[in-house]
Design an enzyme around this catalytic site. Structure first.
Site, PDB file in Angstrom:
ATOM      1  N   LYS A 168       0.845  -1.212   0.000  1.00 15.32           N
ATOM      2  CA  LYS A 168       0.000   0.000   0.000  1.00 15.32           C
ATOM      3  C   LYS A 168       0.876   1.258   0.000  1.00 15.32           C
ATOM      4  CE  LYS A 168      -0.250  -0.212   5.056  1.00 15.32           C
ATOM      5  NZ  LYS A 168      -1.025  -0.734   6.190  1.00 15.32           N
ATOM      6  N   ARG A 228       0.852 -10.791   6.960  1.00 16.49           N
ATOM      7  CA  ARG A 228       0.889  -9.559   6.171  1.00 16.49           C
ATOM      8  C   ARG A 228       2.155  -8.790   6.537  1.00 16.49           C
ATOM      9  NH1 ARG A 228      -4.260  -9.568   8.622  1.00 16.49           N
ATOM     10  NH2 ARG A 228      -3.610  -7.739   9.813  1.00 16.49           N
ATOM     11  N   ARG A 277     -10.949   0.350  14.224  1.00 18.97           N
ATOM     12  CA  ARG A 277     -10.885   1.025  12.920  1.00 18.97           C
ATOM     13  C   ARG A 277     -12.048   0.555  12.053  1.00 18.97           C
ATOM     14  NH1 ARG A 277      -4.945   1.077  10.191  1.00 18.97           N
ATOM     15  NH2 ARG A 277      -5.394  -1.118   9.811  1.00 18.97           N
ATOM     16  N   TYR A 320      15.911  31.511   5.082  1.00 18.99           N
ATOM     17  CA  TYR A 320      14.788  32.318   5.585  1.00 18.99           C
ATOM     18  C   TYR A 320      14.949  32.567   7.074  1.00 18.99           C
ATOM     19  CZ  TYR A 320      12.148  31.513   1.274  1.00 18.99           C
ATOM     20  OH  TYR A 320      11.733  31.480  -0.019  1.00 18.99           O
ATOM     21  N   CYS A 322      14.306  25.142   2.874  1.00 14.69           N
ATOM     22  CA  CYS A 322      13.386  25.857   1.973  1.00 14.69           C
ATOM     23  C   CYS A 322      12.491  24.836   1.263  1.00 14.69           C
ATOM     24  CB  CYS A 322      14.144  26.649   0.922  1.00 14.69           C
ATOM     25  SG  CYS A 322      15.470  27.673   1.567  1.00 14.69           S
ATOM     26  N   MET A 323      11.581  25.311   0.429  1.00 10.46           N
ATOM     27  CA  MET A 323      10.678  24.401  -0.284  1.00 10.46           C
ATOM     28  C   MET A 323      11.444  23.455  -1.215  1.00 10.46           C
ATOM     29  SD  MET A 323       7.390  25.182  -2.719  1.00 10.46           S
ATOM     30  CE  MET A 323       6.472  26.101  -1.516  1.00 10.46           C
ATOM     31  N   ASP A 324      12.477  23.983  -1.883  1.00 11.34           N
ATOM     32  CA  ASP A 324      13.152  23.206  -2.929  1.00 11.34           C
ATOM     33  C   ASP A 324      14.651  23.033  -2.706  1.00 11.34           C
ATOM     34  OD1 ASP A 324      10.633  23.501  -4.462  1.00 11.34           O
ATOM     35  OD2 ASP A 324      11.283  25.593  -4.478  1.00 11.34           O
ATOM     36  N   HIS A 341      -6.399  -7.048  12.849  1.00 11.92           N
ATOM     37  CA  HIS A 341      -5.155  -6.278  12.880  1.00 11.92           C
ATOM     38  C   HIS A 341      -4.895  -5.865  14.323  1.00 11.92           C
ATOM     39  CE1 HIS A 341      -1.931  -4.063  11.037  1.00 11.92           C
ATOM     40  NE2 HIS A 341      -2.369  -2.892  11.421  1.00 11.92           N
TER      41      HIS A 341
HETATM   42  C1  LIG Z   1      -0.303  -1.754   6.842  1.00 12.15           C
HETATM   43  C2  LIG Z   1      -0.909  -3.002   7.331  1.00 12.15           C
HETATM   44  C3  LIG Z   1      -0.119  -4.137   7.558  1.00 12.15           C
HETATM   45  C4  LIG Z   1       1.397  -4.142   7.520  1.00 12.15           C
HETATM   46  O1  LIG Z   1       1.914  -3.861   8.810  1.00 12.15           O
HETATM   47  P1  LIG Z   1       3.491  -3.784   9.059  1.00 12.15           P
HETATM   48  O2  LIG Z   1       3.604  -3.342  10.483  1.00 12.15           O
HETATM   49  O3  LIG Z   1       4.011  -2.739   8.118  1.00 12.15           O
HETATM   50  O4  LIG Z   1       4.063  -5.110   8.790  1.00 12.15           O
HETATM   51  C5  LIG Z   1      -0.769  -5.323   7.860  1.00 12.15           C
HETATM   52  N1  LIG Z   1      -2.109  -5.366   7.966  1.00 12.15           N
HETATM   53  C6  LIG Z   1      -2.905  -4.296   7.787  1.00 12.15           C
HETATM   54  C7  LIG Z   1      -4.381  -4.417   7.937  1.00 12.15           C
HETATM   55  C8  LIG Z   1      -2.329  -3.065   7.484  1.00 12.15           C
HETATM   56  O5  LIG Z   1      -3.114  -1.997   7.316  1.00 12.15           O
END
Ligand SMILES: *Cc1c(COP(=O)(O)O)cnc(C)c1O
Length: 374
Positions: free
Chosen positions: A41, A222, A138, A268, A314-316, A168
């Site tokens: 992601k 995951r 969540r 700045y 700065c910005m850039d 999660h």
């Molecule tokens: C982002 C995410 C992960 C990955 O977690 P890590 O700590 O980066 O390994 C796993 N499951 C869900 C639902 C997430 O949103």
């Protein structure tokens, strides 16, 4: 991979061999038969989703996970045959694409299932992963009743398939397991309440997979942050069963060098004033690249030596204090290795009072991602 000309020397360099090595190590740590869901992601945590996903798949990941439907579309365009799971909420308008392109969706609302059922002319099955909110607060169902109601609603719909169930953890990266243990108990209770075990039960993020009971690997883990060679927390870093290596480097070149006389200032607000004659280098990177102003004072590597950023970013552009007059075009390493030194993403995170996850994510798209060891 897209090859667009970039004229500015500022670039992120992602070592894909490092990603593959990390995945190999992560895979060897799993129980027999446990699949790797590579979490790519947010443009693979800012590393570049397509390149990272390819590397992770080559090294043994079996499924890709993204946060949004649009990210799933992008992955499907590049990987026609790989399992892709959307971890966040998907709108009903995405259901047709999901069925046509075999995208697994996260589901947690009976109402959503009813609406999805009314989408006309779906030709193929819809693969659903039920999300259990065991304490993250969540998205997800929170009780047996909610779960079974949702499950029945899905089962009552032809071609809707309960392909998975997952949760999660909110505190997997912490030493105190009180809250974590409660989440585990609730998740197991809900999984066991299902009449039939779905194909994929999954709960472990990086921290859970690496430092908790191996039984929590279930059918798949995951892995996110660890793919990129970063630890989820200092606590997990100390317990890592094998080394992981940071894949992300950030480089630029000096575009201007000047001698500052004692009493002269830069930037700045003229916040930095030279106390003695000194050399100042200008770097073509700034907060619009994700080098946020909080990084003022952070050191960068030039000629293998640490030079501090002076004055406001700065910005850039930003300015550094150098021990000598380096040449224009001299390589500057902001993150990663140079000489015998190494600037870690964790170092930046500490400097910015944040977590390592945030650092590569906020390096903006103006900084091209380039790859080595493809
Ligand atoms: C982002 C995410 C992960 C990955 O977690 P890590 O700590 O980066 O390994 C796993 N499951 C869900 C639902 C997430 O949103």
């Amino acid at each position: 991979m897209e090859h667009t000309q970039q004229y500015r020397p500022t670039k992120a360099i992602i070592d894909l061999q490092t990603i593959r090595d990390n995945v190999h190590n992560l895979r060897s740590y799993l129980q027999e038969g446990v699949q790797i869901i590579a979490v790519v992601k947010a443009n693979a945590y800012g590393h570049g989703d397509v390149a990272v996903a390819s590397a992770a798949l080559q090294a043994g990941a079996g499924i890709l996970a993204v946060a949004t439907p649009d990210e799933a579309v992008r992955m499907r365009q590049h990987f026609p045959d790989v399992g892709i799971l959307v971890l966040g909420a998907a709108p009903i308008s995405f259901v047709r694409y999901a069925t046509d392109h075999k995208i697994m969706l996260t589901v947690f609302s009976t109402e959503w299932v009813k609406q999805a059922r009314s989408v006309q002319g779906l030709s193929k099955p819809l693969l659903l992963h039920i999300k259990v909110d065991s304490g993250m607060g969540r998205i997800g169902v929170t009780s047996n009743e909610q779960l079974l109601e949702l499950y029945e609603e899905i089962q009552a719909t032809e071609d809707f398939i309960v392909d998975g169930i997952f949760t999660h953890f909110a505190t997997a990266d912490e030493e105190d397991t009180t809250y974590f243990d409660k989440q585990v108990v609730l998740f197991k209770e809900l999984v066991n309440a299902l009449p039939i075990k779905p194909r994929l039960v999954h709960a472990a993020n990086t921290a859970t997979a690496l430092v908790k009971d191996a039984a929590l690997q279930f059918d798949a883990v995951r892995y996110g942050i660890s793919l990129y060679g970063l630890a989820p927390s200092g606590y997990v870093a100390d317990l890592l069963p094998f080394p992981i290596r940071q894949a992300f480097s950030l480089q630029t070149e000096i575009v201007h060098v000047k001698k500052l006389k004692a009493g002269q200032s830069v930037g700045y607000g003229a916040t930095y004033t030279a106390t003695a004659d000194c050399y100042i280098g200008t770097l073509p990177i700034g907060y619009a690249d994700g080098m946020i102003r909080k990084l003022g004072g952070q050191t960068v590597l030039v000629g293998g030596e640490r030079c501090p950023i002076v004055g406001r970013i700065c910005m850039d552009q930003c300015m550094i204090l150098m021990p000598r007059a380096y040449n224009i075009g001299e390589l500057v390493t902001l993150l990663g290795a140079q000489g015998n030194d190494f600037i870690s993403i964790d170092e930046w995170a500490t400097k910015c009072d944040t977590i390592n996850y945030e650092v590569p994510c906020i390096i903006t798209s103006r900084v091209p991602r380039t790859y080595i060891n493809e």
